[in-house]
Design an enzyme around this catalytic site. Sequence first.
Site, PDB file in Angstrom:
ATOM      1  N   ASP A 251      44.244 -15.014  39.422  1.00 20.45           N
ATOM      2  CA  ASP A 251      44.550 -13.700  38.851  1.00 20.45           C
ATOM      3  C   ASP A 251      45.990 -13.333  39.181  1.00 20.45           C
ATOM      4  O   ASP A 251      46.832 -14.191  39.508  1.00 20.45           O
ATOM      5  CB  ASP A 251      43.528 -12.677  39.390  1.00 20.45           C
ATOM      6  CG  ASP A 251      43.283 -11.519  38.440  1.00 20.45           C
ATOM      7  OD1 ASP A 251      44.131 -10.618  38.394  1.00 20.45           O
ATOM      8  OD2 ASP A 251      42.245 -11.508  37.731  1.00 20.45           O
ATOM      9  N   ASP A 252      46.295 -12.073  39.118  1.00 20.13           N
ATOM     10  CA  ASP A 252      47.627 -11.511  39.324  1.00 20.13           C
ATOM     11  C   ASP A 252      48.285 -12.035  40.609  1.00 20.13           C
ATOM     12  O   ASP A 252      47.619 -12.204  41.624  1.00 20.13           O
ATOM     13  CB  ASP A 252      47.436  -9.985  39.428  1.00 20.13           C
ATOM     14  CG  ASP A 252      48.733  -9.240  39.282  1.00 20.13           C
ATOM     15  OD1 ASP A 252      49.788  -9.881  39.219  1.00 20.13           O
ATOM     16  OD2 ASP A 252      48.679  -7.998  39.223  1.00 20.13           O
TER      17      ASP A 252
ATOM     18  N   ARG B 293      51.608   2.428  37.395  1.00 18.66           N
ATOM     19  CA  ARG B 293      51.454   1.207  38.180  1.00 18.66           C
ATOM     20  C   ARG B 293      52.793   0.472  38.308  1.00 18.66           C
ATOM     21  O   ARG B 293      52.866  -0.745  38.215  1.00 18.66           O
ATOM     22  CB  ARG B 293      50.406   0.280  37.567  1.00 18.66           C
ATOM     23  CG  ARG B 293      49.722  -0.566  38.623  1.00 18.66           C
ATOM     24  CD  ARG B 293      48.911  -1.683  38.048  1.00 18.66           C
ATOM     25  NE  ARG B 293      48.154  -2.352  39.098  1.00 18.66           N
ATOM     26  CZ  ARG B 293      47.830  -3.631  39.080  1.00 18.66           C
ATOM     27  NH1 ARG B 293      48.159  -4.380  38.070  1.00 18.66           N
ATOM     28  NH2 ARG B 293      47.152  -4.155  40.070  1.00 18.66           N
TER      29      ARG B 293
ATOM     30  N   LYS C 168      43.306 -14.826  31.268  1.00 17.94           N
ATOM     31  CA  LYS C 168      42.921 -13.416  31.332  1.00 17.94           C
ATOM     32  C   LYS C 168      44.156 -12.621  30.914  1.00 17.94           C
ATOM     33  O   LYS C 168      45.191 -12.682  31.573  1.00 17.94           O
ATOM     34  CB  LYS C 168      42.492 -13.064  32.753  1.00 17.94           C
ATOM     35  CG  LYS C 168      42.069 -11.609  32.935  1.00 17.94           C
ATOM     36  CD  LYS C 168      41.481 -11.441  34.345  1.00 17.94           C
ATOM     37  CE  LYS C 168      41.204 -10.008  34.710  1.00 17.94           C
ATOM     38  NZ  LYS C 168      40.821  -9.885  36.124  1.00 17.94           N
ATOM     39  N   TRP C 169      44.052 -11.918  29.799  1.00 13.57           N
ATOM     40  CA  TRP C 169      45.172 -11.129  29.257  1.00 13.57           C
ATOM     41  C   TRP C 169      44.924  -9.676  29.665  1.00 13.57           C
ATOM     42  O   TRP C 169      44.022  -9.022  29.153  1.00 13.57           O
ATOM     43  CB  TRP C 169      45.224 -11.290  27.738  1.00 13.57           C
ATOM     44  CG  TRP C 169      46.283 -10.483  27.029  1.00 13.57           C
ATOM     45  CD1 TRP C 169      46.575  -9.160  27.197  1.00 13.57           C
ATOM     46  CD2 TRP C 169      47.188 -10.947  26.032  1.00 13.57           C
ATOM     47  NE1 TRP C 169      47.600  -8.767  26.367  1.00 13.57           N
ATOM     48  CE2 TRP C 169      47.995  -9.848  25.633  1.00 13.57           C
ATOM     49  CE3 TRP C 169      47.400 -12.183  25.412  1.00 13.57           C
ATOM     50  CZ2 TRP C 169      48.987  -9.947  24.656  1.00 13.57           C
ATOM     51  CZ3 TRP C 169      48.385 -12.275  24.434  1.00 13.57           C
ATOM     52  CH2 TRP C 169      49.170 -11.174  24.066  1.00 13.57           C
ATOM     53  N   ASP C 170      45.768  -9.204  30.579  1.00 15.65           N
ATOM     54  CA  ASP C 170      45.569  -7.864  31.144  1.00 15.65           C
ATOM     55  C   ASP C 170      46.547  -6.877  30.502  1.00 15.65           C
ATOM     56  O   ASP C 170      47.566  -7.278  29.907  1.00 15.65           O
ATOM     57  CB  ASP C 170      45.814  -7.938  32.662  1.00 15.65           C
ATOM     58  CG  ASP C 170      45.037  -6.893  33.438  1.00 15.65           C
ATOM     59  OD1 ASP C 170      44.569  -5.922  32.826  1.00 15.65           O
ATOM     60  OD2 ASP C 170      44.918  -7.058  34.674  1.00 15.65           O
ATOM     61  N   MET C 171      46.274  -5.591  30.626  1.00 19.96           N
ATOM     62  CA  MET C 171      47.157  -4.537  30.083  1.00 19.96           C
ATOM     63  C   MET C 171      46.897  -3.289  30.917  1.00 19.96           C
ATOM     64  O   MET C 171      45.882  -2.639  30.764  1.00 19.96           O
ATOM     65  CB  MET C 171      46.768  -4.308  28.620  1.00 19.96           C
ATOM     66  CG  MET C 171      47.718  -3.525  27.788  1.00 19.96           C
ATOM     67  SD  MET C 171      47.440  -1.746  27.864  1.00 19.96           S
ATOM     68  CE  MET C 171      48.481  -1.193  26.547  1.00 19.96           C
ATOM     69  N   ASN C 172      47.835  -3.014  31.838  1.00 18.34           N
ATOM     70  CA  ASN C 172      47.517  -2.041  32.873  1.00 18.34           C
ATOM     71  C   ASN C 172      48.261  -0.711  32.808  1.00 18.34           C
ATOM     72  O   ASN C 172      48.446  -0.077  33.838  1.00 18.34           O
ATOM     73  CB  ASN C 172      47.750  -2.671  34.249  1.00 18.34           C
ATOM     74  CG  ASN C 172      46.651  -3.662  34.586  1.00 18.34           C
ATOM     75  OD1 ASN C 172      45.476  -3.355  34.459  1.00 18.34           O
ATOM     76  ND2 ASN C 172      47.029  -4.856  34.963  1.00 18.34           N
TER      77      ASN C 172
ATOM     78  N   CYS D 294      41.412  -7.817  29.082  1.00 19.26           N
ATOM     79  CA  CYS D 294      41.213  -6.938  30.224  1.00 19.26           C
ATOM     80  C   CYS D 294      42.249  -5.834  30.094  1.00 19.26           C
ATOM     81  O   CYS D 294      43.334  -6.062  29.562  1.00 19.26           O
ATOM     82  CB  CYS D 294      41.454  -7.762  31.491  1.00 19.26           C
ATOM     83  SG  CYS D 294      41.435  -6.796  32.995  1.00 19.26           S
TER      84      CYS D 294
ATOM     85  N   ASP E 147      36.696  -2.611  36.381  1.00 14.19           N
ATOM     86  CA  ASP E 147      37.067  -3.039  37.736  1.00 14.19           C
ATOM     87  C   ASP E 147      36.008  -2.642  38.739  1.00 14.19           C
ATOM     88  O   ASP E 147      36.061  -3.060  39.890  1.00 14.19           O
ATOM     89  CB  ASP E 147      38.411  -2.412  38.135  1.00 14.19           C
ATOM     90  CG  ASP E 147      39.581  -3.240  37.616  1.00 14.19           C
ATOM     91  OD1 ASP E 147      39.351  -4.374  37.173  1.00 14.19           O
ATOM     92  OD2 ASP E 147      40.717  -2.742  37.645  1.00 14.19           O
TER      93      ASP E 147
END
Length: 738
Positions: free
Chosen positions: A368-369, A445, A478-482, A528, A550
């Site tokens: 992950d990140d 963030r 995993k394509w995240d967008m925070n 995500c 989460d």
Amino acid sequence: MPIFYDEKTKTFKLDTDNSSYIVAVYDENYILNLYYGAYIPESYVPDREKRTTNASFSPVNPVIGENGFSPDTAPIEYGTHGAGDFRISALEIINKNGDSITDIRYTGYKIYNGKKEIQGMPSTYVNNESEAQTLEIYTEDFVTGAEVTLYYTVFPEYDVITRHIKVKNVSSDNMRIERAMSMCLDLPDMDYDMITLYGCHAKERNIERRRLAHGVQGVESRRGSSSNTQNPFVALAQRGSDDEHGDVYGFNLVYSGNFSALAECDFNCTTRFVMGIEPQTFSWLLNSGESFYAPEAVMVFTMGGIGEMSRKLHRFYNNNLTRGRYKTEKRPLLINSWEAAYFDFDEDKLISFAREAKKLGVELLVMDDGWFGHRDSDNSSLGDWFVYEKKLKGGLKYLVDEVNKLGMKFGIWFEPEMISPDSELYKAHPDWAIQIKGRPLTLCREQYVLDYSRKEVRDHVYGMMKKILDSANIEYIKWDMNRQLTEVGSATLPAERQRELWHRYVLGVYDLMDRLTTDYPHILLENCSGGGARFDPGMLYYSPQIWCSDDTDAIERLKIQHGTSMCYPCLAMGAHVSDCPNHTVGRNTPFKTRGHVAMVGTFGYELDVTRIPQEDRDAIPAQIEEFNKFNKLVRTGDHYRIGNMFEDNTWDAWEFVAKDKSEALFEFVQVLGRPNERSRRIKLKGLEADAYYYEENEPDKKISGAALMNAGINIAKMWNGDGLYGDFCSKILHFIKV
Ligand code: DGJ
């Protein structure tokens, strides 16, 4: 054929297996909606044409005259703004004179088998031409020169009709679209409850049910994405309906940006429902000759209650929205590094996760990140998609090869739409962040959002991603967008197009996802967004699974997954077993319950497998075996909600029933132990009433489907779940048809 045109009455009838939708061309070429509901044989329902009640002082069309028709009260198929229809409108266009009066009239139609794609946007599709039929109704506003096409595709088997529109500028001047809803529906009454899904981070998709009232009501997002605060889904459910009974309309928008889903009930007690791109954050300059497409809306109708609405959408999305090899193939069982290590890992730690997890039966390690730029916390490096050599000393290929050598697949995390102020990318291209000159940029963030309306930005990011993907054997992303969008402005768009950025941004995201899934069809893509903040049909088109939340606490997940199942298939819900005390709520739950709850979705682990209690580790192989045993049934069966934690938070239950009713998996969670209660009687659902079933552990005890569904089963009070007494225990039962 599901679409009929009756020349005599100028009526279009769209039939699914169990529903009918009727549209008629009226005097002066107004297009009216005559019916939407349960199947009827008639193709013409004249009563609805002249809906005149209380229409005194309503404006009338001068040619039709005072014969009972008024745009104010008529069931207009696609309501426009300012020419006698005062209800919430679907379309508003500012023309060269500066006014925004829009009035479209019928000019023609076309019917054909199959369905076309929508340019640059996700949409549902046909697997073969005979699966669906499409109607295009052509209209024009003769004053402004806006040619509007209304598209309807009928999927009979799923009781689904999809809709979208196209506006083409056939005038010689520019025009500005201020609002272009994907659908508009006028219903003749307002006896409905509106069901919506609200939430926030770690508490996504709570079910809210309210009675329709006079005036405008509904849900919207202006956050730049479909969001976790509201979901682009609305059901209008007959008053008194429940999961098994009653008429229910379901509406879902295949779009991942700002949306509006609004119902207006007028003085006649009728309801207009519109759904589409949110107008306050939208405007589109349409040059002469150009076309604009609104995203697709999905409509479903059932007389079988809210549960049946959900199942129809699940089946439809599994068959006609998700794509790629993992549409049908079993997904690799993964372990994710996030809750296991957050930013604190190196290659040795990851390899140790992989080694231990492999022994227990896990198939894929997801890093992950934290693997790129110089990212040790969430305050840097987004946009620097190259390996953080201090953490991954041997490089990415070395790590992936080592993981592969253990017999595990490897997956990686990206947040491609973002840029950290502390990044090489930002130093080189500060103007690539979405921003407004002179305004301080809001941080969220510690990051900004990239201007995805710009092709050079997308190309650059994709170039970096490609380099990574081509450098090692990566089989999952995993394509995240925070974060949400603020100060929405682009350094390159002209002033008159700045408000297009919200939509152009979404189109840019789709463009990149399209390139990724086309170039790497073997990669499993999981979406995500700070948990489940972009769980929508648009994303499902690109990624067959989406991280649901989460909040991985099994008890919190009961509500989150229940709410998500309103319209989205369980097969799409990212769900993991995590460690305790839970990192979000601090709750301790039995390891077994965590597994049973994660089994509703994709299933996987999100914990430091080298450090969890030995008894939990020991339980994993059997838990995986159980998951594998039932995964096909979960993937291909029908989902029935039985308990409802929104109404009674002491228990929950649900079921997966094979399409042919040959078996059913029943899952039960005793959330709170209650005094003086020895057992609970639960009625099963979805079985064949006349057939006999036995529970796998009691093969001699045959019981009819009718008894299981009507008399129910007794679930004895559970006492000990992994050392926890009374609360949070779970149980599964497997019923097999004799
Ligand atoms: C938010 C996601 O929901 C988490 O699963 C994790 O990927 C973090 N982002 C990483 O920053």
